[in-house]
Write a protein that holds these residues in place. Structure first.
Motif, PDB file in Angstrom:
ATOM      1  N   ILE A   1       6.879  -6.665   5.307  1.00  0.00           N
ATOM      2  CA  ILE A   1       5.894  -6.850   6.374  1.00  0.00           C
ATOM      3  C   ILE A   1       4.859  -7.917   6.044  1.00  0.00           C
ATOM      4  CG2 ILE A   1       3.992  -5.710   7.616  1.00  0.00           C
ATOM      5  CD1 ILE A   1       5.617  -3.102   7.364  1.00  0.00           C
ATOM      6  N   LEU A   2       4.383  -7.922   4.803  1.00  0.00           N
ATOM      7  CA  LEU A   2       3.286  -8.805   4.423  1.00  0.00           C
ATOM      8  C   LEU A   2       3.690 -10.272   4.451  1.00  0.00           C
ATOM      9  CD1 LEU A   2       1.799  -6.795   1.409  1.00  0.00           C
ATOM     10  CD2 LEU A   2       0.853  -6.979   3.719  1.00  0.00           C
ATOM     11  N   LYS A   3       2.757 -11.107   4.862  1.00  0.00           N
ATOM     12  CA  LYS A   3       2.976 -12.548   4.852  1.00  0.00           C
ATOM     13  C   LYS A   3       2.801 -13.080   3.430  1.00  0.00           C
ATOM     14  CE  LYS A   3       1.027 -12.877   9.509  1.00  0.00           C
ATOM     15  NZ  LYS A   3      -0.112 -13.375  10.299  1.00  0.00           N
ATOM     16  N   PRO A   4       3.371 -14.247   3.119  1.00  0.00           N
ATOM     17  CA  PRO A   4       3.187 -14.824   1.778  1.00  0.00           C
ATOM     18  C   PRO A   4       1.698 -14.985   1.450  1.00  0.00           C
ATOM     19  CG  PRO A   4       4.880 -16.015   2.982  1.00  0.00           C
ATOM     20  CD  PRO A   4       4.262 -15.073   3.962  1.00  0.00           C
ATOM     21  N   ASP A   5       1.331 -14.565   0.256  1.00  0.00           N
ATOM     22  CA  ASP A   5      -0.054 -14.660  -0.242  1.00  0.00           C
ATOM     23  C   ASP A   5      -1.037 -13.739   0.483  1.00  0.00           C
ATOM     24  OD1 ASP A   5       0.603 -16.604  -2.166  1.00  0.00           O
ATOM     25  OD2 ASP A   5       0.465 -18.185  -0.661  1.00  0.00           O
ATOM     26  N   GLU A   6      -0.535 -12.863   1.372  1.00  0.00           N
ATOM     27  CA  GLU A   6      -1.429 -11.907   2.035  1.00  0.00           C
ATOM     28  C   GLU A   6      -1.776 -10.788   1.051  1.00  0.00           C
ATOM     29  OE1 GLU A   6      -1.777  -9.731   6.393  1.00  0.00           O
ATOM     30  OE2 GLU A   6       0.206 -10.146   5.563  1.00  0.00           O
TER      31      GLU A   6
ATOM     32  N   LEU B   1       6.245   0.524  -0.776  1.00  0.00           N
ATOM     33  CA  LEU B   1       6.010  -0.828  -1.292  1.00  0.00           C
ATOM     34  C   LEU B   1       7.107  -1.796  -0.826  1.00  0.00           C
ATOM     35  CD1 LEU B   1       4.821  -0.061  -4.952  1.00  0.00           C
ATOM     36  CD2 LEU B   1       3.434  -0.903  -3.046  1.00  0.00           C
ATOM     37  N   GLN B   2       8.346  -1.313  -0.777  1.00  0.00           N
ATOM     38  CA  GLN B   2       9.446  -2.156  -0.277  1.00  0.00           C
ATOM     39  C   GLN B   2       9.210  -2.515   1.190  1.00  0.00           C
ATOM     40  OE1 GLN B   2      11.914  -3.616  -1.724  1.00  0.00           O
ATOM     41  NE2 GLN B   2      12.202  -2.592  -3.685  1.00  0.00           N
ATOM     42  N   LYS B   3       8.726  -1.533   1.952  1.00  0.00           N
ATOM     43  CA  LYS B   3       8.427  -1.767   3.372  1.00  0.00           C
ATOM     44  C   LYS B   3       7.315  -2.811   3.514  1.00  0.00           C
ATOM     45  CE  LYS B   3       6.150   1.366   5.778  1.00  0.00           C
ATOM     46  NZ  LYS B   3       5.848   2.637   6.492  1.00  0.00           N
ATOM     47  N   LEU B   4       6.278  -2.673   2.691  1.00  0.00           N
ATOM     48  CA  LEU B   4       5.156  -3.616   2.738  1.00  0.00           C
ATOM     49  C   LEU B   4       5.606  -5.023   2.332  1.00  0.00           C
ATOM     50  CD1 LEU B   4       2.427  -1.316   1.186  1.00  0.00           C
ATOM     51  CD2 LEU B   4       2.405  -2.235   3.505  1.00  0.00           C
TER      52      LEU B   4
ATOM     53  N   LYS C   1       0.285  -8.696  -3.653  1.00  0.00           N
ATOM     54  CA  LYS C   1      -1.072  -8.784  -4.192  1.00  0.00           C
ATOM     55  C   LYS C   1      -1.904  -7.630  -3.650  1.00  0.00           C
ATOM     56  CE  LYS C   1      -0.943 -13.824  -4.639  1.00  0.00           C
ATOM     57  NZ  LYS C   1      -1.568 -15.101  -4.231  1.00  0.00           N
ATOM     58  N   LEU C   2      -2.529  -6.868  -4.543  1.00  0.00           N
ATOM     59  CA  LEU C   2      -3.315  -5.698  -4.151  1.00  0.00           C
ATOM     60  C   LEU C   2      -4.804  -5.982  -4.251  1.00  0.00           C
ATOM     61  CD1 LEU C   2      -1.404  -2.818  -6.025  1.00  0.00           C
ATOM     62  CD2 LEU C   2      -1.013  -3.675  -3.702  1.00  0.00           C
ATOM     63  N   ALA C   3      -5.549  -5.543  -3.246  1.00  0.00           N
ATOM     64  CA  ALA C   3      -7.005  -5.592  -3.326  1.00  0.00           C
ATOM     65  C   ALA C   3      -7.477  -4.542  -4.334  1.00  0.00           C
ATOM     66  CB  ALA C   3      -7.616  -5.318  -1.950  1.00  0.00           C
ATOM     67  N   PRO C   4      -8.688  -4.678  -4.874  1.00  0.00           N
ATOM     68  CA  PRO C   4      -9.195  -3.684  -5.843  1.00  0.00           C
ATOM     69  C   PRO C   4      -9.157  -2.269  -5.279  1.00  0.00           C
ATOM     70  CG  PRO C   4     -10.622  -5.608  -5.780  1.00  0.00           C
ATOM     71  CD  PRO C   4      -9.630  -5.786  -4.666  1.00  0.00           C
ATOM     72  N   ASN C   5      -8.756  -1.338  -6.115  1.00  0.00           N
ATOM     73  CA  ASN C   5      -8.713   0.103  -5.815  1.00  0.00           C
ATOM     74  C   ASN C   5      -7.600   0.520  -4.847  1.00  0.00           C
ATOM     75  OD1 ASN C   5     -10.880   0.723  -7.511  1.00  0.00           O
ATOM     76  ND2 ASN C   5     -12.371   0.317  -5.888  1.00  0.00           N
ATOM     77  N   ILE C   6      -6.793  -0.416  -4.344  1.00  0.00           N
ATOM     78  CA  ILE C   6      -5.707  -0.039  -3.438  1.00  0.00           C
ATOM     79  C   ILE C   6      -4.646   0.774  -4.177  1.00  0.00           C
ATOM     80  CG2 ILE C   6      -3.781  -0.935  -2.074  1.00  0.00           C
ATOM     81  CD1 ILE C   6      -6.476  -0.981  -0.657  1.00  0.00           C
TER      82      ILE C   6
ATOM     83  N   ILE D   1       2.015   1.715  -9.793  1.00  0.00           N
ATOM     84  CA  ILE D   1       1.953   1.005  -8.503  1.00  0.00           C
ATOM     85  C   ILE D   1       1.585  -0.459  -8.723  1.00  0.00           C
ATOM     86  CG2 ILE D   1       0.685   0.840  -6.324  1.00  0.00           C
ATOM     87  CD1 ILE D   1       0.460   3.912  -6.387  1.00  0.00           C
ATOM     88  N   GLN D   2       0.599  -0.685  -9.589  1.00  0.00           N
ATOM     89  CA  GLN D   2       0.158  -2.045  -9.890  1.00  0.00           C
ATOM     90  C   GLN D   2       1.317  -2.876 -10.454  1.00  0.00           C
ATOM     91  OE1 GLN D   2      -3.500  -2.484  -9.521  1.00  0.00           O
ATOM     92  NE2 GLN D   2      -2.869  -4.609  -9.273  1.00  0.00           N
ATOM     93  N   ASN D   3       2.054  -2.300 -11.387  1.00  0.00           N
ATOM     94  CA  ASN D   3       3.184  -3.004 -12.001  1.00  0.00           C
ATOM     95  C   ASN D   3       4.310  -3.255 -10.996  1.00  0.00           C
ATOM     96  OD1 ASN D   3       1.875  -3.034 -14.475  1.00  0.00           O
ATOM     97  ND2 ASN D   3       2.834  -1.156 -15.185  1.00  0.00           N
ATOM     98  N   GLN D   4       4.600  -2.235 -10.192  1.00  0.00           N
ATOM     99  CA  GLN D   4       5.669  -2.362  -9.204  1.00  0.00           C
ATOM    100  C   GLN D   4       5.313  -3.412  -8.154  1.00  0.00           C
ATOM    101  OE1 GLN D   4       8.374  -0.818  -9.832  1.00  0.00           O
ATOM    102  NE2 GLN D   4       9.601  -1.243  -8.018  1.00  0.00           N
ATOM    103  N   ALA D   5       4.052  -3.433  -7.747  1.00  0.00           N
ATOM    104  CA  ALA D   5       3.593  -4.433  -6.778  1.00  0.00           C
ATOM    105  C   ALA D   5       3.734  -5.838  -7.357  1.00  0.00           C
ATOM    106  CB  ALA D   5       2.141  -4.152  -6.399  1.00  0.00           C
ATOM    107  N   GLN D   6       3.434  -5.968  -8.631  1.00  0.00           N
ATOM    108  CA  GLN D   6       3.551  -7.263  -9.299  1.00  0.00           C
ATOM    109  C   GLN D   6       5.005  -7.733  -9.329  1.00  0.00           C
ATOM    110  OE1 GLN D   6       1.765  -7.297 -13.172  1.00  0.00           O
ATOM    111  NE2 GLN D   6       1.958  -9.501 -13.422  1.00  0.00           N
ATOM    112  N   ILE D   7       5.916  -6.796  -9.611  1.00  0.00           N
ATOM    113  CA  ILE D   7       7.346  -7.116  -9.628  1.00  0.00           C
ATOM    114  C   ILE D   7       7.806  -7.592  -8.248  1.00  0.00           C
ATOM    115  CG2 ILE D   7       9.662  -6.114  -9.833  1.00  0.00           C
ATOM    116  CD1 ILE D   7       8.458  -4.249 -12.015  1.00  0.00           C
ATOM    117  N   LEU D   8       7.270  -6.940  -7.199  1.00  0.00           N
ATOM    118  CA  LEU D   8       7.661  -7.277  -5.825  1.00  0.00           C
ATOM    119  C   LEU D   8       6.893  -8.468  -5.270  1.00  0.00           C
ATOM    120  CD1 LEU D   8       7.837  -3.654  -4.350  1.00  0.00           C
ATOM    121  CD2 LEU D   8       9.771  -5.154  -4.869  1.00  0.00           C
ATOM    122  N   GLY D   9       5.892  -8.944  -6.029  1.00  0.00           N
ATOM    123  CA  GLY D   9       5.099 -10.075  -5.562  1.00  0.00           C
ATOM    124  C   GLY D   9       4.062  -9.699  -4.530  1.00  0.00           C
TER     125      GLY D   9
END
Length: 345
Positions: free
Chosen positions: A191-196, A185-188, A161-166, A151-159
């Protein structure tokens, strides 16, 4: 899958192979490669004439090989995608025909087999030939303890940013269903704003996982024998049984206490060795260690019996109009009062 990045890079660069036999227990990577090929081999105009998508249950290897030997119409390639190839019947005669085609494929045909949920038999000649020609790709399942890192790696690929333990929260709630996790993650991402930063509140709002009131917080409370917090969480979960099905709650609680029981038998070994034997992330070993100090073996066998009883009741056996919410309260009361509760084993 170790070769995934190279495979996708080559597909994007139009460096195609004549055969892609993608097999394995994890369907996500099989879909990723199949979709990449479907999108990149032919243009939209070429697909009308040169693309064939069929399902294993509706065809056979002889028909597929016959199609593969044909040449494209008004284009450089024809594309054949066999979905659910695990449903194809493969006898010895067909295996020999397939072997001949693997050894001499038609260069203008891109033949793709999406063989899901199980591995091919590596002893068969055609499988050895596929492997030797580098036409074989194994989609290896992601183990429980690997999911947070995935999940951490996939989130990084998608740009993202995850809070600790998410990553751990998502892994605990979504399990090892990589396709579902990838979709969330694709849905997020949309939805998420840049740098959110994706934190617990955003996860609860957009995915429905409460950072405070979920089955994993319930397990945490039970592991610490915090009856008051466990009851509060149970009340929250009981108000929305559709989002928190009893079968899922009982299954997760059972797995936790079963692991605590297993931890008792492995004490004395290193945390890494214990985690490997249990098939869990080393991050969670401290939780099992803490719970083992609260629940000795004699209590754990009783808890397993309680959970089996609750599971049967939730499925209607011996249950006289008792709601899941009430069963959840009963389960928590009996577990947190296990030293005072007599259970028939």
């Amino acid at each position: 899958m170790k070769d995934l990045e190279n495979i996708l890079k080559n597909i994007k660069n139009k460096a195609f192979q004549p055969i892609y036999f993608i097999h394995g227990e994890e369907p996500y990577y099989i879909d990723v490669i199949s979709n990449a090929l479907e999108e990149n081999v032919l243009s939209e105009e070429e697909k009308d004439f040169n693309q064939t998508i069929i399902y294993g249950k509706d065809t056979n290897y002889r028909e597929i090989l016959s199609l593969a030997r044909q040449y494209p119409m008004m284009g450089d390639h024809q594309f054949i995608l066999v979905k659910e190839a695990q449903n194809l019947d493969l006898n010895e005669e067909i295996s020999d025909e397939l072997l001949k085609y693997i050894e001499n494929p038609v260069p203008s045909t891109i033949l793709v087999f999406a063989h899901k949920y199980k591995k091919l038999d590596s002893r068969k000649k055609f499988v050895k030939a596929l492997d030797k020609a580098k036409f074989l790709f194994y989609s290896e399942p992601v183990k429980d303890y690997q999911v947070p890192n995935w999940i951490q790696n996939q989130a990084q690929i998608l740009g993202i940013k995850l809070a600790p333990n998410i990553a751990h929260l998502l892994a605990e709630y979504l399990g090892t269903d990589i396709s579902r996790i990838a979709n969330e993650l694709q849905k997020l991402k949309l939805i998420l704003k840049p740098d959110e930063v994706l934190d617990g509140k955003l996860v609860e709002r957009h995915i429905g996982i409460s950072n405070e009131y979920n089955v994993f917080k319930l397990i945490d409370a039970l592991g610490k024998k915090d009856a008051e917090r466990a009851m509060k969480i149970a009340y929250y979960l009981g108000k929305n049984p559709k989002a928190n099905p009893m079968v899922v709650i009982v299954s997760n609680v059972f797995n936790f206490f079963n692991n605590v029981l297993l931890y008792h038998t492995l004490k004395g070994q290193s945390a890494q060795a214990i985690a490997q034997t249990m098939g869990v992330n080393p991050y969670f070993i401290k939780d099992f260690d803490q719970a083992s100090k609260i629940y000795p073996l004699k209590y754990l066998t009783r808890i397993i019996s309680i959970l089996r009883e609750i599971d049967l009741k939730s499925k209607g056996l011996g249950n006289h109009n008792v709601s899941d919410a009430e069963l959840l309260v009963e389960m928590i009361f009996k577990i947190t009062n296990i030293d005072k509760t007599k259970v028939k084993i």
